[in-house]
Design a protein around this motif. Structure first.
Motif, PDB file in Angstrom:
ATOM      1  N   ASP A 149       6.556   0.835  13.749  1.00 55.71           N
ATOM      2  CA  ASP A 149       6.478  -0.594  13.475  1.00 55.71           C
ATOM      3  C   ASP A 149       6.270  -0.899  11.996  1.00 55.71           C
ATOM      4  N   THR A 150       6.054   0.131  11.197  1.00 56.62           N
ATOM      5  CA  THR A 150       5.803  -0.042   9.766  1.00 56.62           C
ATOM      6  C   THR A 150       6.909   0.625   8.978  1.00 56.62           C
ATOM      7  N   LYS A 151       7.389  -0.036   7.946  1.00 53.26           N
ATOM      8  CA  LYS A 151       8.491   0.508   7.161  1.00 53.26           C
ATOM      9  C   LYS A 151       8.056   0.860   5.741  1.00 53.26           C
ATOM     10  N   VAL A 152       8.717   1.858   5.178  1.00 53.11           N
ATOM     11  CA  VAL A 152       8.581   2.142   3.755  1.00 53.11           C
ATOM     12  C   VAL A 152       9.613   1.265   3.053  1.00 53.11           C
ATOM     13  N   ALA A 153       9.125   0.279   2.307  1.00 57.25           N
ATOM     14  CA  ALA A 153      10.000  -0.742   1.756  1.00 57.25           C
ATOM     15  C   ALA A 153      10.222  -0.611   0.256  1.00 57.25           C
ATOM     16  N   GLY A 154       9.479   0.284  -0.396  1.00 53.66           N
ATOM     17  CA  GLY A 154       9.615   0.421  -1.840  1.00 53.66           C
ATOM     18  C   GLY A 154       9.213   1.814  -2.286  1.00 53.66           C
ATOM     19  N   ALA A 155       9.269   2.020  -3.596  1.00 52.04           N
ATOM     20  CA  ALA A 155       8.935   3.327  -4.153  1.00 52.04           C
ATOM     21  C   ALA A 155       8.224   3.138  -5.486  1.00 52.04           C
ATOM     22  N   LYS A 156       7.470   4.168  -5.877  1.00 52.38           N
ATOM     23  CA  LYS A 156       6.741   4.134  -7.139  1.00 52.38           C
ATOM     24  C   LYS A 156       6.882   5.469  -7.853  1.00 52.38           C
ATOM     25  N   TYR A 157       7.079   5.405  -9.156  1.00 49.02           N
ATOM     26  CA  TYR A 157       7.015   6.602 -10.008  1.00 49.02           C
ATOM     27  C   TYR A 157       5.753   6.504 -10.848  1.00 49.02           C
ATOM     28  N   TRP A 158       4.910   7.545 -10.760  1.00 50.06           N
ATOM     29  CA  TRP A 158       3.640   7.494 -11.490  1.00 50.06           C
ATOM     30  C   TRP A 158       3.409   8.750 -12.333  1.00 50.06           C
ATOM     31  N   GLY A 159       4.490   9.435 -12.681  1.00 48.59           N
ATOM     32  CA  GLY A 159       4.369  10.590 -13.557  1.00 48.59           C
ATOM     33  C   GLY A 159       4.172  10.163 -15.005  1.00 48.59           C
ATOM     34  N   ASP A 160       3.941  11.134 -15.860  1.00 43.53           N
ATOM     35  CA  ASP A 160       3.762  10.890 -17.291  1.00 43.53           C
ATOM     36  C   ASP A 160       4.948  10.090 -17.837  1.00 43.53           C
ATOM     37  N   PRO A 161       4.747   9.020 -18.596  1.00 42.89           N
ATOM     38  CA  PRO A 161       3.501   8.582 -19.234  1.00 42.89           C
ATOM     39  C   PRO A 161       2.755   7.502 -18.457  1.00 42.89           C
ATOM     40  N   PHE A 162       3.025   7.372 -17.155  1.00 45.34           N
ATOM     41  CA  PHE A 162       2.399   6.321 -16.364  1.00 45.34           C
ATOM     42  C   PHE A 162       1.250   6.881 -15.539  1.00 45.34           C
ATOM     43  N   VAL A 221       9.987  12.546   0.223  1.00 45.41           N
ATOM     44  CA  VAL A 221       9.689  12.162   1.601  1.00 45.41           C
ATOM     45  C   VAL A 221       8.415  11.328   1.638  1.00 45.41           C
ATOM     46  N   ALA A 222       8.467  10.196   2.312  1.00 43.51           N
ATOM     47  CA  ALA A 222       7.292   9.361   2.542  1.00 43.51           C
ATOM     48  C   ALA A 222       7.182   9.131   4.045  1.00 43.51           C
ATOM     49  N   LEU A 223       5.949   9.049   4.546  1.00 40.95           N
ATOM     50  CA  LEU A 223       5.720   8.881   5.982  1.00 40.95           C
ATOM     51  C   LEU A 223       5.143   7.499   6.282  1.00 40.95           C
ATOM     52  N   ALA A 224       5.827   6.762   7.152  1.00 38.11           N
ATOM     53  CA  ALA A 224       5.275   5.514   7.665  1.00 38.11           C
ATOM     54  C   ALA A 224       4.339   5.852   8.821  1.00 38.11           C
ATOM     55  N   PRO A 225       3.212   5.150   8.965  1.00 36.70           N
ATOM     56  CA  PRO A 225       2.234   5.499   9.997  1.00 36.70           C
ATOM     57  C   PRO A 225       2.726   5.287  11.424  1.00 36.70           C
ATOM     58  N   SER A 226       3.741   4.448  11.600  1.00 37.73           N
ATOM     59  CA  SER A 226       4.261   4.194  12.949  1.00 37.73           C
ATOM     60  C   SER A 226       5.670   3.644  12.834  1.00 37.73           C
ATOM     61  N   THR A 268       0.845  -1.193   0.000  1.00 41.70           N
ATOM     62  CA  THR A 268       0.000   0.000   0.000  1.00 41.70           C
ATOM     63  C   THR A 268       0.882   1.245   0.000  1.00 41.70           C
ATOM     64  N   GLU A 269       0.262   2.373  -0.350  1.00 41.91           N
ATOM     65  CA  GLU A 269       1.038   3.600  -0.495  1.00 41.91           C
ATOM     66  C   GLU A 269       1.261   4.291   0.845  1.00 41.91           C
ATOM     67  N   ALA A 270       2.472   4.758   1.031  1.00 40.88           N
ATOM     68  CA  ALA A 270       2.787   5.551   2.218  1.00 40.88           C
ATOM     69  C   ALA A 270       2.250   6.966   2.016  1.00 40.88           C
ATOM     70  N   GLN A 271       2.140   7.699   3.097  1.00 41.20           N
ATOM     71  CA  GLN A 271       1.673   9.073   3.011  1.00 41.20           C
ATOM     72  C   GLN A 271       2.784   9.965   2.476  1.00 41.20           C
ATOM     73  N   ASP A 272       2.413  10.916   1.611  1.00 42.43           N
ATOM     74  CA  ASP A 272       3.390  11.835   1.018  1.00 42.43           C
ATOM     75  C   ASP A 272       3.577  13.066   1.892  1.00 42.43           C
ATOM     76  N   LEU A 273       4.746  13.646   1.810  1.00 42.97           N
ATOM     77  CA  LEU A 273       4.993  14.946   2.415  1.00 42.97           C
ATOM     78  C   LEU A 273       5.754  15.773   1.392  1.00 42.97           C
ATOM     79  N   TYR A 274       5.053  16.709   0.737  1.00 36.83           N
ATOM     80  CA  TYR A 274       5.672  17.554  -0.280  1.00 36.83           C
ATOM     81  C   TYR A 274       6.162  18.845   0.378  1.00 36.83           C
ATOM     82  N   ILE A 275       7.379  19.205   0.083  1.00 34.61           N
ATOM     83  CA  ILE A 275       7.984  20.384   0.684  1.00 34.61           C
ATOM     84  C   ILE A 275       8.490  21.294  -0.426  1.00 34.61           C
TER      85      ILE A 275
END
Length: 226
Positions: free
Chosen positions: A204-217, A197-202, A163-170
């Motif tokens: 006990d939970t890790k951000v284990a991967g990443a996704k690029y979803w910009g054009d053309p995806f 930057v990605a935020l794990a909810p706690s 599932t997707e982690a929460q984003d933090l845009y700065i």
């Protein structure tokens, strides 16, 4: 992104020396209610007729429809939904506004930060209990177009269950994770490192991967790194 029940929220923080504008977003099965953060003690209230205070806006509109990738790279152009290992590069046609070219994108490292890293952003309870992760990635111009001043963003974190982690845009300066537009003279062969930057909810939970979803995806059929 209505499928994910995303609630757009604007958060702003201003400092004496550096002003940063932030957007805290969440893409989950249920709505996440994030209230706007109040101004920090160092924030200066806008005066009538004076310069506008920093503001933020969540990315709007539906993601661009996939375009047919052009050929390129030893293994060919990346395809929607393709998965890579950390460190592997994906090559694909890239568009930013009216500028079109081709890049190779590689997620090189996902680094766990400390909750205290976020204190400088003065988000208070909005990030209480959350742990920041820094997604480091490299962009290389593999086409013939000068991509000066364009931006390669749309990089999200993925939790261990996919599932997707929460984003933090700065928008502004955040030394822990610098995200700059491509520099002047970004022509064929030029490279730049950046960070999301990605935020794990706690803890006990890790951000284990990443996704690029910009054009053309798209968000549903982006490129992933694990």
């Amino acid at each position: 992104m209505s499928t994910f029940g995303m609630r757009r929220t604007t958060l702003a923080a201003a400092g004496l020396a550096v002003a940063s504008t932030l957007v805290l977003t969440g893409c989950k099965d249920g709505n996440e209610d994030v209230a706007p953060a109040g101004p920090s003690a160092s924030a200066t209230a806008p005066q009538p007729g004076g310069p506008a205070s920093p503001s933020a806006s969540a990315s709007g509109g539906a993601p661009s429809s996939p375009a047919a990738p052009s050929s390129g790279g030893a293994a060919g152009a990346a395809k929607p939904g393709q998965q890579y290992k950390i460190g592997e590069a994906a090559e694909f046609p890239f568009a930013s506004g009216s500028t079109k070219g081709q890049i190779a994108l590689s997620v090189t490292k996902i680094e766990q930060g400390q909750a205290a890293d976020l204190d400088v952003l003065k988000l208070g309870d909005k990030v209480k209990g959350k742990v920041p992760y820094y997604i480091h990635y490299t962009v290389k111009n593999t086409g013939t177009t000068d991509l000066s001043f364009t931006s390669v963003s749309h990089v999200k974190g993925l939790l261990g269950d996919g599932t997707e982690a929460q984003d933090l845009y700065i928008i502004g300066k955040f030394d822990k994770c610098k995200d700059d537009s491509l520099p002047k003279g970004f022509t064929n062969g030029q490279t730049q490192t950046s960070c999301a930057v990605a935020l794990a909810p706690s803890a006990d939970t890790k951000v284990a991967g990443a996704k690029y979803w910009g054009d053309p995806f798209t968000l549903k059929e982006g490129l992933t790194w694990k």
